[in-house]
Scaffold this motif. Structure first.
Motif, PDB file in Angstrom:
ATOM      1  N   ALA A 186       0.855  -1.184   0.000  1.00  0.00           N
ATOM      2  CA  ALA A 186       0.000   0.000   0.000  1.00  0.00           C
ATOM      3  C   ALA A 186       0.891   1.233   0.000  1.00  0.00           C
ATOM      4  N   ASP A 187       0.383   2.307  -0.579  1.00  0.00           N
ATOM      5  CA  ASP A 187       1.105   3.577  -0.627  1.00  0.00           C
ATOM      6  C   ASP A 187       0.221   4.631   0.028  1.00  0.00           C
ATOM      7  N   LEU A 188       0.619   5.129   1.198  1.00  0.00           N
ATOM      8  CA  LEU A 188      -0.180   6.095   1.946  1.00  0.00           C
ATOM      9  C   LEU A 188       0.166   7.548   1.611  1.00  0.00           C
ATOM     10  N   ARG A 189       1.090   7.765   0.683  1.00  0.00           N
ATOM     11  CA  ARG A 189       1.466   9.134   0.328  1.00  0.00           C
ATOM     12  C   ARG A 189       0.320   9.819  -0.417  1.00  0.00           C
ATOM     13  N   GLN A 190       0.185  11.114  -0.215  1.00  0.00           N
ATOM     14  CA  GLN A 190      -0.854  11.885  -0.903  1.00  0.00           C
ATOM     15  C   GLN A 190      -0.507  12.121  -2.365  1.00  0.00           C
ATOM     16  N   ASP A 191       0.776  12.105  -2.697  1.00  0.00           N
ATOM     17  CA  ASP A 191       1.251  12.421  -4.049  1.00  0.00           C
ATOM     18  C   ASP A 191       2.268  11.362  -4.443  1.00  0.00           C
ATOM     19  N   SER A 192       2.163  10.826  -5.653  1.00  0.00           N
ATOM     20  CA  SER A 192       3.086   9.784  -6.095  1.00  0.00           C
ATOM     21  C   SER A 192       4.415  10.342  -6.596  1.00  0.00           C
ATOM     22  N   ALA A 193       4.545  11.672  -6.682  1.00  0.00           N
ATOM     23  CA  ALA A 193       5.801  12.280  -7.133  1.00  0.00           C
ATOM     24  C   ALA A 193       6.912  11.983  -6.134  1.00  0.00           C
ATOM     25  N   LEU A 194       8.120  11.749  -6.665  1.00  0.00           N
ATOM     26  CA  LEU A 194       9.278  11.511  -5.807  1.00  0.00           C
ATOM     27  C   LEU A 194      10.053  12.794  -5.544  1.00  0.00           C
ATOM     28  N   ALA A 195       9.843  13.806  -6.384  1.00  0.00           N
ATOM     29  CA  ALA A 195      10.511  15.097  -6.205  1.00  0.00           C
ATOM     30  C   ALA A 195       9.767  16.140  -7.017  1.00  0.00           C
ATOM     31  N   LYS A 196       9.940  17.399  -6.614  1.00  0.00           N
ATOM     32  CA  LYS A 196       9.400  18.518  -7.381  1.00  0.00           C
ATOM     33  C   LYS A 196      10.560  19.488  -7.609  1.00  0.00           C
ATOM     34  N   VAL A 197      10.761  19.861  -8.867  1.00  0.00           N
ATOM     35  CA  VAL A 197      11.873  20.748  -9.217  1.00  0.00           C
ATOM     36  C   VAL A 197      11.391  21.881 -10.106  1.00  0.00           C
ATOM     37  N   ASN A 198      12.089  23.000 -10.013  1.00  0.00           N
ATOM     38  CA  ASN A 198      11.791  24.152 -10.856  1.00  0.00           C
ATOM     39  C   ASN A 198      12.761  24.113 -12.032  1.00  0.00           C
ATOM     40  N   ARG A 199      12.227  23.899 -13.218  1.00  0.00           N
ATOM     41  CA  ARG A 199      13.045  23.865 -14.422  1.00  0.00           C
ATOM     42  C   ARG A 199      12.546  24.936 -15.391  1.00  0.00           C
ATOM     43  N   GLU A 200      13.392  25.932 -15.597  1.00  0.00           N
ATOM     44  CA  GLU A 200      13.080  27.028 -16.521  1.00  0.00           C
ATOM     45  C   GLU A 200      11.753  27.708 -16.169  1.00  0.00           C
ATOM     46  N   GLY A 201      11.564  27.959 -14.883  1.00  0.00           N
ATOM     47  CA  GLY A 201      10.374  28.669 -14.426  1.00  0.00           C
ATOM     48  C   GLY A 201       9.120  27.822 -14.329  1.00  0.00           C
ATOM     49  N   GLN A 202       9.251  26.526 -14.545  1.00  0.00           N
ATOM     50  CA  GLN A 202       8.094  25.632 -14.501  1.00  0.00           C
ATOM     51  C   GLN A 202       8.318  24.591 -13.408  1.00  0.00           C
ATOM     52  N   MET A 203       7.355  24.441 -12.498  1.00  0.00           N
ATOM     53  CA  MET A 203       7.455  23.446 -11.424  1.00  0.00           C
ATOM     54  C   MET A 203       7.058  22.084 -11.984  1.00  0.00           C
ATOM     55  N   LEU A 204       7.988  21.144 -11.938  1.00  0.00           N
ATOM     56  CA  LEU A 204       7.754  19.805 -12.484  1.00  0.00           C
ATOM     57  C   LEU A 204       7.700  18.782 -11.368  1.00  0.00           C
ATOM     58  N   SER A 205       6.777  17.847 -11.481  1.00  0.00           N
ATOM     59  CA  SER A 205       6.705  16.700 -10.589  1.00  0.00           C
ATOM     60  C   SER A 205       7.444  15.547 -11.239  1.00  0.00           C
ATOM     61  N   LEU A 206       8.441  15.028 -10.555  1.00  0.00           N
ATOM     62  CA  LEU A 206       9.210  13.898 -11.072  1.00  0.00           C
ATOM     63  C   LEU A 206       8.634  12.614 -10.492  1.00  0.00           C
TER      64      LEU A 206
END
Length: 194
Positions: free
Chosen positions: A51-71
């Motif tokens: 089971a995965d109890l995390r609210q978000d499946s993203a492993l990281a969030k990064v700002n690339r060229e002014g855009q927030m990306l979910s990895l």
């Protein structure tokens, strides 16, 4: 004549559009250590779920060229940790099947890489926290928690590879700790006959 020009031009635009998309997938592939087989174990069947109890499946969030990306991971983290646990249970000498005398569940409580970037340096801290819950047919229950934290720093911007390495290191340590821990195997041995 028009079609000879149109199709290559259209293909060029499609390829150009694809090349501008940033890569948001992380290749997660930790080392899966397994324990030595215990010859004293009986051939009990254990069922394993996840089971995965995390609210978000993203492993990281990064700002690339002014855009927030979910990895996000290349594979489902639930099943990766379930696979690691299953390999360890089998290596100890137990069988794994749907109707086990002990039900074992691996639960992801937290798994995230906090990426901090400045003008000249980056800092990545990964925290992994899982629980393994054992429930025997006789009503006995045990919960064992495993935690790992890894950190790295470097120059300029954090690449996907930098982030992957820190996550893989944290998961490898956590899986190694699971492999060395005997409390789950002891619980199964004591409760498998129900």
């Amino acid at each position: 004549m028009f079609q000879r020009i149109l199709f290559p031009l259209l293909a060029l635009f499609i390829l150009a559009g694809c090349s501008n998309r940033p890569n948001t997938t992380l290749n997660i592939n930790p080392t899966m250590n397994v324990p030595q087989q215990d010859p004293s174990l009986m051939g009990a069947t254990i069922s394993i779920t996840s089971a995965d109890l995390r609210q978000d499946s993203a492993l990281a969030k990064v700002n690339r060229e002014g855009q927030m990306l979910s990895l996000t991971p290349s594979r489902d983290m639930r099943f990766l940790l379930q696979e690691a646990l299953e390999k360890q249970i089998r290596a100890r000498g137990y069988m794994v099947g749907p109707e086990g005398s002990v039900n074992v569940q691996v639960v992801i409580n937290n798994l995230f890489a906090d990426v901090q970037e400045g003008d000249l340096r980056y800092n990545i801290t990964t925290k992994a926290d899982i629980s393994i819950i054992c429930q025997a047919k006789n009503g006995s229950q045990q919960t064992k928690n495993f935690r790992s934290t890894h950190n790295t720093k470097g120059a300029f911007r954090a690449t996907n590879k930098n982030i992957e390495n820190v996550i893989n290191d944290a998961l490898t340590d956590l899986i190694n700790e699971m492999s060395q821990d005997t409390s789950i195997s002891d619980f199964i041995r004591q409760n498998a006959r129900g």
